[in-house]
Design a protein around this motif. Structure first.
Motif, PDB file in Angstrom:
ATOM      1  N   ASP A 192       0.838  -1.200   0.000  1.00 58.14           N
ATOM      2  CA  ASP A 192       0.000   0.000   0.000  1.00 58.14           C
ATOM      3  C   ASP A 192       0.866   1.240   0.000  1.00 58.14           C
ATOM      4  O   ASP A 192       1.930   1.265   0.613  1.00 58.14           O
ATOM      5  CB  ASP A 192      -0.896   0.001   1.239  1.00 58.14           C
ATOM      6  N   LEU A 193       0.391   2.277  -0.684  1.00 56.42           N
ATOM      7  CA  LEU A 193       1.157   3.521  -0.756  1.00 56.42           C
ATOM      8  C   LEU A 193       0.366   4.648  -0.123  1.00 56.42           C
ATOM      9  O   LEU A 193      -0.844   4.760  -0.341  1.00 56.42           O
ATOM     10  CB  LEU A 193       1.456   3.874  -2.212  1.00 56.42           C
ATOM     11  N   ILE A 194       1.035   5.465   0.632  1.00 56.08           N
ATOM     12  CA  ILE A 194       0.375   6.609   1.265  1.00 56.08           C
ATOM     13  C   ILE A 194      -0.154   7.521   0.157  1.00 56.08           C
ATOM     14  O   ILE A 194       0.593   7.944  -0.724  1.00 56.08           O
ATOM     15  CB  ILE A 194       1.348   7.326   2.219  1.00 56.08           C
ATOM     16  N   PRO A 195      -1.463   7.809   0.167  1.00 58.55           N
ATOM     17  CA  PRO A 195      -2.032   8.549  -0.971  1.00 58.55           C
ATOM     18  C   PRO A 195      -1.826  10.057  -0.855  1.00 58.55           C
ATOM     19  O   PRO A 195      -2.755  10.834  -0.966  1.00 58.55           O
ATOM     20  CB  PRO A 195      -3.513   8.187  -0.903  1.00 58.55           C
ATOM     21  N   TYR A 196      -0.602  10.485  -0.599  1.00 58.16           N
ATOM     22  CA  TYR A 196      -0.327  11.909  -0.409  1.00 58.16           C
ATOM     23  C   TYR A 196       0.414  12.486  -1.600  1.00 58.16           C
ATOM     24  O   TYR A 196       1.190  13.408  -1.460  1.00 58.16           O
ATOM     25  CB  TYR A 196       0.477  12.134   0.879  1.00 58.16           C
ATOM     26  N   GLY A 197       0.188  11.921  -2.773  1.00 57.89           N
ATOM     27  CA  GLY A 197       0.748  12.568  -3.953  1.00 57.89           C
ATOM     28  C   GLY A 197       1.733  11.732  -4.738  1.00 57.89           C
ATOM     29  O   GLY A 197       2.084  10.617  -4.375  1.00 57.89           O
ATOM     30  N   GLU A 198       2.143  12.356  -5.843  1.00 58.97           N
ATOM     31  CA  GLU A 198       2.964  11.699  -6.850  1.00 58.97           C
ATOM     32  C   GLU A 198       4.261  11.124  -6.286  1.00 58.97           C
ATOM     33  O   GLU A 198       4.678  10.039  -6.656  1.00 58.97           O
ATOM     34  CB  GLU A 198       3.334  12.718  -7.933  1.00 58.97           C
ATOM     35  N   ASP A 199       4.914  11.893  -5.407  1.00 54.66           N
ATOM     36  CA  ASP A 199       6.231  11.468  -4.931  1.00 54.66           C
ATOM     37  C   ASP A 199       6.166  10.079  -4.305  1.00 54.66           C
ATOM     38  O   ASP A 199       7.032   9.239  -4.528  1.00 54.66           O
ATOM     39  CB  ASP A 199       6.761  12.455  -3.889  1.00 54.66           C
ATOM     40  N   TRP A 200       5.116   9.868  -3.540  1.00 56.39           N
ATOM     41  CA  TRP A 200       5.004   8.586  -2.836  1.00 56.39           C
ATOM     42  C   TRP A 200       4.695   7.477  -3.805  1.00 56.39           C
ATOM     43  O   TRP A 200       5.094   6.326  -3.613  1.00 56.39           O
ATOM     44  CB  TRP A 200       3.954   8.695  -1.734  1.00 56.39           C
ATOM     45  N   ARG A 201       3.987   7.815  -4.845  1.00 56.21           N
ATOM     46  CA  ARG A 201       3.699   6.823  -5.868  1.00 56.21           C
ATOM     47  C   ARG A 201       4.971   6.412  -6.580  1.00 56.21           C
ATOM     48  O   ARG A 201       5.225   5.237  -6.807  1.00 56.21           O
ATOM     49  CB  ARG A 201       2.724   7.438  -6.862  1.00 56.21           C
ATOM     50  N   ARG A 202       5.771   7.451  -6.923  1.00 56.48           N
ATOM     51  CA  ARG A 202       7.056   7.138  -7.558  1.00 56.48           C
ATOM     52  C   ARG A 202       7.883   6.276  -6.612  1.00 56.48           C
ATOM     53  O   ARG A 202       8.533   5.322  -7.017  1.00 56.48           O
ATOM     54  CB  ARG A 202       7.830   8.416  -7.868  1.00 56.48           C
ATOM     55  N   GLY A 203       7.872   6.611  -5.340  1.00 57.70           N
ATOM     56  CA  GLY A 203       8.608   5.837  -4.341  1.00 57.70           C
ATOM     57  C   GLY A 203       8.175   4.380  -4.364  1.00 57.70           C
ATOM     58  O   GLY A 203       9.008   3.470  -4.350  1.00 57.70           O
ATOM     59  N   GLY A 204       6.865   4.175  -4.406  1.00 57.07           N
ATOM     60  CA  GLY A 204       6.338   2.816  -4.449  1.00 57.07           C
ATOM     61  C   GLY A 204       6.794   2.080  -5.693  1.00 57.07           C
ATOM     62  O   GLY A 204       7.174   0.910  -5.640  1.00 57.07           O
ATOM     63  N   GLU A 205       6.798   2.793  -6.821  1.00 55.04           N
ATOM     64  CA  GLU A 205       7.222   2.155  -8.063  1.00 55.04           C
ATOM     65  C   GLU A 205       8.691   1.732  -7.976  1.00 55.04           C
ATOM     66  O   GLU A 205       9.070   0.655  -8.425  1.00 55.04           O
ATOM     67  CB  GLU A 205       7.011   3.106  -9.249  1.00 55.04           C
ATOM     68  N   TYR A 206       9.498   2.618  -7.378  1.00 57.90           N
ATOM     69  CA  TYR A 206      10.910   2.255  -7.207  1.00 57.90           C
ATOM     70  C   TYR A 206      11.045   1.039  -6.290  1.00 57.90           C
ATOM     71  O   TYR A 206      11.743   0.076  -6.596  1.00 57.90           O
ATOM     72  CB  TYR A 206      11.715   3.432  -6.634  1.00 57.90           C
ATOM     73  N   LEU A 207      10.356   1.083  -5.140  1.00 59.13           N
ATOM     74  CA  LEU A 207      10.497   0.006  -4.161  1.00 59.13           C
ATOM     75  C   LEU A 207      10.030  -1.331  -4.734  1.00 59.13           C
ATOM     76  O   LEU A 207      10.602  -2.375  -4.444  1.00 59.13           O
ATOM     77  CB  LEU A 207       9.714   0.349  -2.889  1.00 59.13           C
TER      78      LEU A 207
END
Lengths: 529, 277
Positions: free
Chosen positions: A370-385
């Motif tokens: 699950d990714l914290i839904p606080y914006g693009e940066d966290w989504r990118r972070g999830g994609e990297y992880l």
């Protein structure tokens, strides 16, 4: 009796600020600022969620605020006295303060706020006020806190964001989490709640009956919700919004806007917040129950890469369960298993040794992330992880939901396996860190506490010891043990210390002055045309 | 067949569209060969411009290859378009056939249901559905299907209404054929051409809806698609134009090609236009 007279400090601070300011503050004007994302409620006494922090402290006040040097500034309390044994703290409350509905603010409100609200439903309140066994109210402007043990860290938790004072007459006898006050806040602060247009903005107007002699200067402040990052940047560029904290403007744009004369960028205002990006794991069920797997994940992640690519260099790799900002008090100790650049080979070895074999397609285990839904940066972070996890044979599916669904999933239903998030470690580990790990912090339905449901009696004992130990050296030793256990068990994998950026229009003056930064009141802010 | 091709190729732009579409199909089918790595894989230096650091079309903020994303995204976009269209056509035919053939109360009931769906703005409805179901490839296909079948149902109903009283259908009745057999074997083949035309155009719409959803952050975060690429790159449009631009061009030409082909099919299959020269 040790007497601390805060009044003199206050006078001094005021004088200093008078000398510092060359021109007088101007009254009037509307200040629009960005709130990202839209908060679910404005009940800052129930949730410490970021967007609530941007709005609620403009309406509610705490007993004290803290200036950038960490000094206490009297707000609803004028002064306090602490007994020699540290077990009785007497607060003299400010007179002539009224709630926005006209009712007077009294010691009964303080008693109710601490004992019935913050200690009950606030995520961090039970920790901050753990030792407070009762509050006496000898008269309407005196509140006496009776403590079981000395709790020096409590004195760092009186800001409007951390411990807002709430009106007893609006909450008494009600279900605190569902009370009407949550969406129609009534406080004592410099701004009054006027309206909430869902999906658009929250408008607060100047409190004409504010107790302070100077300010508020602004006629109204408007918190706007703009879900799209480039629209937010455009709004800042054309002067539509004047203030955007907590990375509402993505770093990539902030770096570009910094070059303009009318826009400033700062990392100030987050010293009491101390944010840490991390992954929470479900330690009770699912694929990440085994500490070895969590350790392998921590070992694999290239923290510096995340900082450089996603946050454009703003941030610092985590080296233990505590932020390196606690080095000042000697509490932080560097631990193994947090390599700044990641070590895929070592991580694979941990998993091999733990007996998780790869199948034909190189997958050891599957999970949902699950990714914290606080914006693009966290989504990118999830994609990297997701990529990194794939490299060590952990195949995850990313899940990105809206804020209420996500909060419910993680903190009400525990229906998750791993979750990308960030936590505030605040000014002391007792306030910001204990809540992730203590057994007593497994509190179903309370946000941003121990959602891993990690429970370790040995650690609980150390946490308790760390809470009450007054001696700095001994306390450092305790926290070293705590960090050693957590580097081994890793119910939460710390990723990196975030450095938040505030982007502001230079027309806006004196938005700061409080260590709480954007979580302060804007009480002194004014517009210079 | 040759006759059909003759009529189709009379429309030059349709042939041009078909050529583009075949190219896109070709790229999609060999995506895993030319870019064997996962398109989410970090392939090199982040934000490299086109042609730099070994990236044909540049790399995005995490260092993912934009070209690889486009190749793999073609697969996703076309697949979503096809599956959603097939599902929508299937549902549409069932609704349309029954209401057109039987008329009366069944017609009333089915058409009122269809109207419920038609009155809701389709993209907003799709957003709502995906948001409720949580973004995933299945929920996106379902959402696109749900918003696109009513058009087909209307069309099929109209065709059935006009065909059901023709002599050949009446002949079938006198031969004692069952209703279902008449609908499937006799009427349906005769109204296939408009269905093919509307279906081909729906593929284009489906691709656009998918991109729109992904752009708004409602795409499946685990699957590379063109909309996802644009969504991921739009925050840095000014500093790294290539991240959005190339997937955008891919969507543009694919949708254009499908529309041209659809128009060509219409020309070729519509008997009323056959004599129009």
């Amino acid at each position: 009796m040790k007497i601390i007279n805060l009044l003199s400090t206050a006078v001094l601070v005021t004088l200093l600020s008078l000398f510092g300011v060359a021109h007088a503050q101007k009254s009037g004007g509307t200040m629009v600022f960005l709130v990202q994302p839209e908060p679910p409620t404005m009940a800052g006494y129930v949730s410490t969620s970021g967007p609530i922090g941007l709005l609620a402290p403009k309406i509610y006040e705490g007993l004290f605020d803290y200036d950038t040097a960490g000094k206490m500034i009297p707000v609803l309390a004028e002064s306090y006295e602490m007994s020699a044994d540290g077990k009785t703290v007497t607060f003299k409350l400010r007179k002539g303060v009224s709630w926005h509905d006209g009712k007077p603010f009294t010691s009964a409100d303080v008693q109710f706020s601490i004992m019935n609200v913050l200690k009950e439903v606030h995520p961090r309140g039970p920790n901050s006020f753990k030792e407070v066994s009762s509050i006496d109210t000898p008269d309407s402007h005196t509140a006496v806190f009776n403590l079981d043990n000395p709790a020096p860290y409590m004195m760092r938790a009186f800001s409007a964001y951390e411990s807002p004072m709430v009106p007893k007459h609006h909450l008494e006898g009600q279900d605190l989490k569902g009370a009407k006050l949550g969406n129609n806040p009534v406080g004592t602060g410099p701004y009054k709640f006027v309206e909430w247009k869902k999906g658009q903005y929250i408008r607060l107007d100047k409190n004409e009956d504010y107790w302070g002699s100077d300010g508020p200067y602004l006629d109204k402040i408007v918190g706007r919700f703009v879900p799209d990052a480039s629209t937010r940047t455009a709004a800042m560029e054309n002067g539509e919004v004047l203030y955007a904290a907590y990375n509402a403007i993505p770093n990539i744009d902030a770096v570009r806007l910094k070059e303009r004369d009318d826009i400033g960028v700062t990392t100030d205002g987050y010293s009491m917040i101390n944010p840490m990006a991390l992954i929470e794991f479900n330690t009770k069920e699912g694929p990440f129950v085994d500490a070895a797997v969590r350790r392998a994940i921590s070992t694999a992640i290239d923290r510096q890469f995340m900082i450089d690519t996603i946050f454009f260099g703003y941030g610092k790799p985590a080296t233990s369960a505590l932020s390196s900002n606690f080095s000042a008090t000697g509490l932080h100790a560097e631990m193994p298993n947090y390599p700044a650049n990641g070590d895929i080979a070592a991580a694979n070895k941990i998993l091999d040794d733990a007996g998780y074999a790869k199948d034909g397609s190189g997958v050891r285990m599957k999970g949902t992330f699950d990714l914290i839904p606080y914006g693009e940066d966290w989504r990118r972070g999830g994609e990297y992880l997701k990529q990194v996890l794939g490299d060590i044979g952990i195949q995850v599916e990313l899940r990105y939901e809206d804020v209420p669904t996500w909060l419910k999933r993680i903190y009400h239903n525990y229906d998750f396996e791993m979750n990308l998030n960030y936590f505030y470690q605040l000014s002391d580990p007792v306030l910001g860190v204990h809540r992730h790990y203590g057994t007593n912090m497994i509190r179903k339905g309370t946000h941003f506490v121990n959602s891993s449901r990690y429970s370790n009696p040995e650690l609980d004992k150390l946490l308790r010891a760390g809470m009450t130990q007054p001696d700095a050296t001994k306390r450092a030793a305790i926290y070293k043990d705590i960090q050693t256990i957590l580097a081994e068990d890793m119910p939460v994998v710390n990723l990196f210390e975030l450095e938040f950026l505030t982007v502001y229009n230079t027309k806006l003056k004196d938005a700061y002055g409080s260590a709480m930064g954007a979580y302060a009141s804007f009480g002194n802010a004014w517009l210079d045309d | 067949m040759i006759d059909f091709w003759k009529r189709f190729s009379r429309n030059r732009s349709a042939v041009f569209g078909l050529a583009i579409l075949l190219t896109v199909l070709f790229v999609a089918s060999i995506a895993s060969l030319i870019y064997p790595e996962d398109p989410f894989r970090l392939a090199g230096k982040p934000l490299s411009g086109p042609g730099l650091n070994g990236f044909l079309l540049g790399s995005d903020s995490l260092g993912r290859d934009v070209a690889s994303g486009i190749a793999h995204g073609a697969k996703t976009s076309l697949l979503i378009g096809l599956i959603a269209t097939l599902a929508a056509v299937f549902i549409g035919i069932i609704f349309g056939a029954f209401s057109g053939y039987y008329g009366g109360r069944i017609d009333d009931l089915l058409m009122r249901v269809t109207e419920i769906f038609q009155t809701i703005p389709s993209f907003v409805f799709a957003i709502l559905l995906v948001a409720i179901m949580k973004p995933s490839i299945e929920s996106i296909v379902i959402a696109i299907t749900v918003v696109s079948w009513p058009g087909v149902a209307r069309l099929v109903r109209a065709e059935f209404l006009s065909l059901k009283n023709r002599e050949f259908v009446q002949a079938c009745h006198t031969l004692g054929m069952s209703d279902l057999r008449i609908m499937l074997r006799e009427i349906l083949p005769n109204c296939l051409s408009p269905i093919i035309v509307i279906g081909s155009l729906m593929v284009a719409t489906a691709i656009l809806i998918e991109s729109g959803l992904a752009f708004l952050g409602l795409g499946d975060p685990n699957i590379m698609s063109w909309g996802f690429q644009i969504g991921a790159g739009r925050t840095m449009l000014r500093s790294a134009w290539w991240v959005c631009t190339f997937p955008g061009i891919a969507i543009l030409i694919t949708v254009l090609a499908i529309n041209l082909v659809g128009e060509g099919l219409n020309d070729a299959l519509n008997p009323r236009l056959r004599e129009r020269q």
